[in-house]
Scaffold this active site. Sequence first.
Site, PDB file in Angstrom:
ATOM      1  N   SER A 241      91.632  39.738   6.748  1.00 28.36           N
ATOM      2  CA  SER A 241      91.142  38.712   5.632  1.00 28.36           C
ATOM      3  C   SER A 241      89.696  38.671   5.593  1.00 28.36           C
ATOM      4  O   SER A 241      88.947  39.294   6.200  1.00 28.36           O
ATOM      5  CB  SER A 241      91.959  37.379   5.983  1.00 28.36           C
ATOM      6  OG  SER A 241      91.361  37.136   7.216  1.00 28.36           O
ATOM      7  N   LYS A 242      89.457  37.800   4.688  1.00 27.64           N
ATOM      8  CA  LYS A 242      88.116  37.707   4.635  1.00 27.64           C
ATOM      9  C   LYS A 242      87.231  37.183   5.866  1.00 27.64           C
ATOM     10  O   LYS A 242      86.123  37.720   6.093  1.00 27.64           O
ATOM     11  CB  LYS A 242      87.897  36.503   3.802  1.00 27.64           C
ATOM     12  CG  LYS A 242      88.463  36.413   2.249  1.00 27.64           C
ATOM     13  CD  LYS A 242      87.418  36.664   1.350  1.00 27.64           C
ATOM     14  CE  LYS A 242      88.145  36.610  -0.193  1.00 27.64           C
ATOM     15  NZ  LYS A 242      89.567  36.898  -0.176  1.00 27.64           N
ATOM     16  N   ARG A 243      87.932  36.564   6.638  1.00 30.56           N
ATOM     17  CA  ARG A 243      87.255  36.512   8.276  1.00 30.56           C
ATOM     18  C   ARG A 243      86.643  37.831   8.746  1.00 30.56           C
ATOM     19  O   ARG A 243      85.792  37.535   9.389  1.00 30.56           O
ATOM     20  CB  ARG A 243      88.325  35.814   9.128  1.00 30.56           C
ATOM     21  CG  ARG A 243      88.735  34.404   8.903  1.00 30.56           C
ATOM     22  CD  ARG A 243      89.318  33.799  10.369  1.00 30.56           C
ATOM     23  NE  ARG A 243      89.988  34.699  11.292  1.00 30.56           N
ATOM     24  CZ  ARG A 243      91.328  35.125  10.666  1.00 30.56           C
ATOM     25  NH1 ARG A 243      92.163  34.521   9.740  1.00 30.56           N
ATOM     26  NH2 ARG A 243      91.848  35.879  11.301  1.00 30.56           N
ATOM     27  N   GLY A 245      85.407  39.979   7.391  1.00 27.83           N
ATOM     28  CA  GLY A 245      84.433  40.960   6.590  1.00 27.83           C
ATOM     29  C   GLY A 245      84.864  41.145   5.310  1.00 27.83           C
ATOM     30  O   GLY A 245      85.732  40.604   4.903  1.00 27.83           O
TER      31      GLY A 245
END
Length: 474
Positions: A241-243, A245
């Site tokens: 996920s966005k976490r 990167g």
Amino acid sequence: MVRVRFAPSPTGHLHIGGARTALFNYLFARHNNGKFILRIEDTDRTRSTEEYIEAIIEGMKWLKLEWDEGPLRQTDRFDVYRNYVNKLISEGKAYYCYCTPEELEQRRKDALAQGKPQKYDGRCRNKERVQEVEGSGVQAAVRFKMPQEGQVVVDDLIRGKVVFENNQLDDLIIMRSDGTPTYNFTVVVDDVDMDITHVIRGDDHLNNTPKQIHIYKALGHEIPLFAHLPMILGSDKTRLSKRHGATSVMAYKEMGYLPDALINYLVRLGWSYGDQEVFTREELIKYFSFENVGKSSAIFNPEKLLWLNSQYIIKSNPEELAQMVLPFLENAGIIHKGQKIDRQWLSRAIKTLQERAKTLLELANSLRYYIAEDVQYDEKAKAKFLNEKSRGLLIELKDALNALSDFSIYELEKLFKSIVEKHVIKLGNLAQPVRVAITGGTESPGIFEVLEIVGKEKTIKRLEKAIKAIESEN
RNA sequence: GGUCCCAUCGUCUAGCCCGGUCUAGGACGUGGCCCUCUCAAGGCUAAAACACGGGUUCGAAUCCCGUUGGGACCGCCA
């Protein structure tokens, strides 16, 4: 004839996981001389947007995952789904359900609290379609009547035979009370209509597969083969996920990655061919097989992707890189939009930088000192190399360079060597100050290559500037 | 909670199906050395793994059982 499809829902950009699913479909199709179909699963009208459809297509095109049919959209096919639903109802294979979403939600909560399986209890299963309900304006959803005895076997190309007990399966909703069809139903209908032979998709769908198999059977259609790909996880072993990167494929384009490098990285996440790490597209198509696809999930490792990208940059033609680096040059303000730049010269400059740049972004930034009129000194480099000790050498070099008519690597090297020998110093004692004077920093390709590309005029100008800078310090 | 899936270096993986050739191979990353005008690239090299416990067997990373750990799904989302 092999027919496969990639069926993203346009609720976001094309992400890393989706791209790999698309890639495996594409490779399998090409390997078998089959067809690769792009289908947009946009039945969730509240979350699907035109922008995301465009974004997905853009991502596919950038990765050169060419499809043969489509993009088809499910929203264009609502009549088809409705016909199939009606058919199932009339055959007694589906039924109206009058439970409201709120009631169902409540029952789910209760079941969870009591530690019971969260499964629809089938209370509307044997209800006749009652007049008063129809008349009262209550809209009914349609549920599929799942068999409650026996087993289903999912024959998976990657996992082998996976057995499910039918009594674990829910009577799932196939049409919402607003008349729109749901995912588990539309996939089957579409895959049937499009004669899909192999369903290649993420692991997260494995648990949906037994339900879908029953729908195939109810529709009287042959069941395709399945291949459930292991998931791609982030560094903490949770879903990417966005976490973790960048997850959007196009973000990698912007960071200066080559599409072929991303493809190469993605394919090796779960698939292997002996010890080989780098593949051409042709090799990938030739070698691809589900036998070599692993079962366990893989962690996305940006460092290896970076390494692969550097390998692809090294392998690329300077001319191709020149073309690709242009937007990065503009973005970094190194050239302005529409500025003319000698392509041949740029290619030569790039050739010296290829094995030093891991991304196009880095390449563009390294190109700065070749292209710019002026140099900016790195303070530490300036302090260390542009000083009294090097002043004399720089002056001597500048004068000698002025007299040099052939500004070639060969002549430059000869000249440098003669100065070095005369003063009995190491080449580095001369090269480093020159490097700082010309590039502003201490890292660059070989100094003779750099000078040749920068050219006589700019070289002398920059040497003069460096000499002045030293003198103004005192 | 239920169902299903998975398990080799930090990471991607080879080997597993068809037990001995595994002192477990390669790659990324990390350390060292070489090359060298700097930085890279390249070459060489080192450290680093069969989750655990039981079987079966002369012999198990490989076969069987269990345990543990991780993941996915259980929506009128896809």
